[in-house]
Structures are given as structure tokens and as C-alpha cells.
Design a protein around this motif. Sequence first.
Motif, mmCIF file in Angstrom:
data_model
loop_
_atom_site.group_PDB
_atom_site.id
_atom_site.type_symbol
_atom_site.label_atom_id
_atom_site.label_comp_id
_atom_site.label_asym_id
_atom_site.label_seq_id
_atom_site.Cartn_x
_atom_site.Cartn_y
_atom_site.Cartn_z
ATOM 1 N N ASN A 46 0.866 -1.178 0.000
ATOM 2 C CA ASN A 46 0.000 0.000 0.000
ATOM 3 C C ASN A 46 0.907 1.234 0.000
ATOM 4 N N SER A 48 0.451 4.219 0.489
ATOM 5 C CA SER A 48 0.186 5.291 1.447
ATOM 6 C C SER A 48 0.745 5.000 2.827
ATOM 7 N N ASN A 49 1.409 3.861 2.971
ATOM 8 C CA ASN A 49 1.938 3.510 4.287
ATOM 9 C C ASN A 49 3.323 2.885 4.145
HETATM 10 C C1 LIG Z 1 -3.570 2.179 2.616
HETATM 11 O O1 LIG Z 1 -3.041 2.871 3.735
HETATM 12 C C2 LIG Z 1 -3.792 4.029 4.084
HETATM 13 C C3 LIG Z 1 -3.029 4.769 5.178
HETATM 14 O O2 LIG Z 1 -2.721 3.942 6.247
HETATM 15 C C4 LIG Z 1 -5.205 3.614 4.514
HETATM 16 O O3 LIG Z 1 -5.962 4.752 4.820
HETATM 17 C C5 LIG Z 1 -5.870 2.846 3.366
HETATM 18 O O4 LIG Z 1 -7.097 2.356 3.785
HETATM 19 C C6 LIG Z 1 -4.973 1.699 2.900
HETATM 20 N N1 LIG Z 1 -5.550 1.125 1.694
HETATM 21 C C7 LIG Z 1 -5.770 -0.187 1.570
HETATM 22 C C8 LIG Z 1 -6.337 -0.634 0.262
HETATM 23 O O5 LIG Z 1 -5.510 -0.991 2.452
#
Ligand SMILES: *[C@@H]1O[C@H](CO)[C@@H](O)[C@H](O)[C@H]1NC(C)=O
Length: 464
Positions: A46, A48-49
Motif C-alpha cells: 500500500n 500510502s503507508n
Molecule cells: C492504505 O493505507 C492508508 C493509510 O494507512 C489507509 O488509509 C488505506 O485504507 C490503505 N488502503 C488499503 C487498500 O488498504
Amino acid sequence: MYTALVCALLMAGSRAGDAAAWKKRAVYQLLTDRFAKSNGDTSGCNLSNYCGGDFEGVRKNLQYIKDLGFDAIWISPVVDNLDGGYHGYWARNWNQINSHFGNSDSLKQLVETAHSMDIWVMVDVVANHVAPIGNDFGQISPYNSGDHYHSNCDINDWNNQWQVENCRLSGLPDLKQENGWVRQQLKDWIKNLVQTYNFDGIRIDTIPEVPKDFWSEFGQSAGVFQMGECFNGNPAYVGDYQNHVTGLFNYPMYYTIKDTFQSQKSMRGISSRYVEEQGKFKDVDALGLFVDNHDNSRFLNGRNDQRLFKSALAFSLTGKGIPFMYYGSEQGFAGGNDPNNREPIWSNFNKDHDIFKFVQRIMSARKTYNMPSSAFAEKWADDDFYAFTRGNVVVALTNKPDNGVNRNVPNLGINNGMTLCNIFNQGDCQTVQNNNINVQLNNGEVKIYAPRSSADDMAEIAME
Ligand SMILES: *[C@@H]1O[C@H](CO)[C@@H](O)[C@H](O)[C@H]1NC(C)=O
């Protein structure tokens, strides 16, 4: 005693970490979390993390960067971050190392191994703000009290310099550098960080968001070359910051590169940009020249033409300034806006990729012909063609890949009768006559003509 003196002088002349020495380096920018994992895992993640990249992963893969031809890396900020701060810009405890990346020892080992391979390390640092904790300042160490911060307002007018310096960027609590204690802490911190880990330079985040007089003191405390980020296209605005930090990213030229190679505007734009900058910056040679970075959608995302991308890269690796190449460029990555431009590279260490080999050839010539030590000299600019020399090397570029371009490049200042060969094709040679050579570019190719038969180049060709 005489010998000792000469040694001392020689060492002073080439001291790691000063501007003169950095001008001879070329920097590979990587995100620590996205480059390599020490456990060898190459699965996706992911974006974003945290994705799992770490210092030890970088250390184990330095040879890939060395093979590509770079002799410096820029790594992400290293301090402990609030949860989710995989990029490093959300500092929580300024005196701890981000445990996702490793620890104090693995960071020291990364720098040590890099130095043993003659790769310098530039660490990214932030002195403007801390993690997004609202007003719960107790979560931050050592800036744990409201009087360490400016009052809570948001930057919403980028033309209002007071706001830019005193309000919050994206809601991030804004440190009060005019508080004497905060100021001293920040200066002690950077001095200690550079000395503890033996960093060769620092990349400084968010330059316009802090007053100039602070940066002068901060840079002195760091004691090494500073590359500041002033995310702005106006040379008049960016330029004055070079009176306070040693180097800056050439953001004005970044926009010119996009105009020239993505939008295919006249290549004279490069020429006029450099002329303009000459009057606005103290030292254009100490500016970072780049096509992509982690804050902008990648070139290939905006314009999916590898010919234009290679031309832009060639300019950034040989033009006036210090080359900064963003990881993944050599693998043709095409991610869009943050975080899509922060792809993991661990399953793509492909040394046979066409762009990898293209960059590698340029970096090899850069070294063989000592290009950074020869002044950049523009020789020709028109709508479709741009050429310059660095000593006896001629770089020729076009941004109209669908047309053949044929030009005489004049006033070379290279001896008549000297034979120059294209580093990408040693059968393609030109002899300098009347101080010029003829250059034919087909299908958007880049040509770099250099004196024939350097032993290094021939050996490399034999190896391929
Ligand atoms: C990816 O990480 C972000 C931040 O932690 C989170 O908000 C999001 O739900 C995650 N996406 C998935 C597909 O797991």
C-alpha cells in the motif's frame, strides 16, 4: 613536515561535503522505505503507508547505484516519525532513529559502506515543522510545548510571505525558530546528526517556510553542503535563498524542462532560463538539476514518450548544475502524483533496461571525460535543437523526436582536426572543421560526441 603540509592542503582542497566537491558528484535520490528490504522480500504494498524498505536494504544494494554510475545518494529523513510517516516528513522524536528503517547502528553502517564505495550520503532534514498532531504537543520530543510553535493558522495564500513563514503547511505544527531555545536545539541537532553519522551533505525541506537568517545559522551548524528545496518557479524568489544555503534545487529549470521536453515548447527556453538565472543566483553550478522527484508526478506519467524522457534525462545529467536523478527513472517508472510516484523498486533492479543502459553510458562518459570539471558552454539553441559543450565533449538534444534534425554546431572551441565519436555509437564520428561539427539526430536520439578511443570506453564496448 612539508609532506604533512601538502597532505593537509590537498585534503582541504577536496574535503568531503563542500560545494566544490559536490559539484563533481551526481546524486541518486531514493526513498528509504521504497528502495530495498533487508529481508529480500519483493512483494507489493500500500503506497500510502510503510512498505518495508530499510537502511540495510539500501546498504545491500548500493552496487546497483554504483553500477548505474552515481557517486552519491539522497536518503529520506531518518528521525522517528508519527505512525504512517513512511516518507519521513512527520518527525515525532527528533533524537531517535525511525525504527521502521533500522537503528543507529544500521544507519552508521549504511554510511560507512557507502563511503567505502566512494558514494556520498546526503540526508534529508526538516526544520520547519513536526508531525500532524494537532495541538497535542506533548507527543513531540523535544518540542513538547505550545510556546515552541507559531500560533495555529493555515497557509492559504502562497504570495503572503508572513503566512508562509508563520502558518502551518498542510496542518503540520510550525516550529518557532525565533524562540531562542528552539533555535539552539535545531542547530545542535543538525550538528550532532551530521557528525554522529558522518553525512556528507544535507537536503533541506521547505526552505521558504522559515526565515532566511535561520538557514544561514543552521547551515553553519551542519558544516556540510546544503541542498535546499524551494518549490517555486520564479528565479527572483528562489535565487536570494542561495545567499543563505549553499545549494538549491533548480525548480525554475524543472518547469523549463517540462515545457521543453513534455510540452515541446522551443528549446530556446533553456537558453533564456540559464541567462535569467545567471543574474539571480550566486552560483548556478551549485543548483540541483532534476527531471523528477517524490513531490511531482513522474515525467513519463505526463508524457509517455521515452525518447523525450531520455533527452530530458541527458540534459539533467550533463547540463549546468549538479545532477539529481530520482530512483526508478532508470526503469521507466511512470507513477502519477504522490503517492503513486513513490513505487517500490525492489522487483525492478534490471540492469538491462534500455534507460538504465542509457543513463549508465552517460554517467560513464561524464567520468571518463571529467565533464563536471569543464565549464558548461551553450553553442546553439533554436526551436528544435539545443547543443552545448563541456570541454571537448559536445551534447546535442532535440525535443522533436518525430522529425530528423540536422545542424552545424559552431564555435566549439575544440581543435580543428580532432575526431569526436558518439558515446552511444562509436561508429558515428565527426571531425571538427572550421570550429564546428555537423550533427544529425534521428528519431529523437541524444548524441554526445567525445574524443575518440578513450581506453575506458572501448573496454566497455567490448564488454557489451
Ligand atoms: C492504505 O493505507 C492508508 C493509510 O494507512 C489507509 O488509509 C488505506 O485504507 C490503505 N488502503 C488499503 C487498500 O488498504
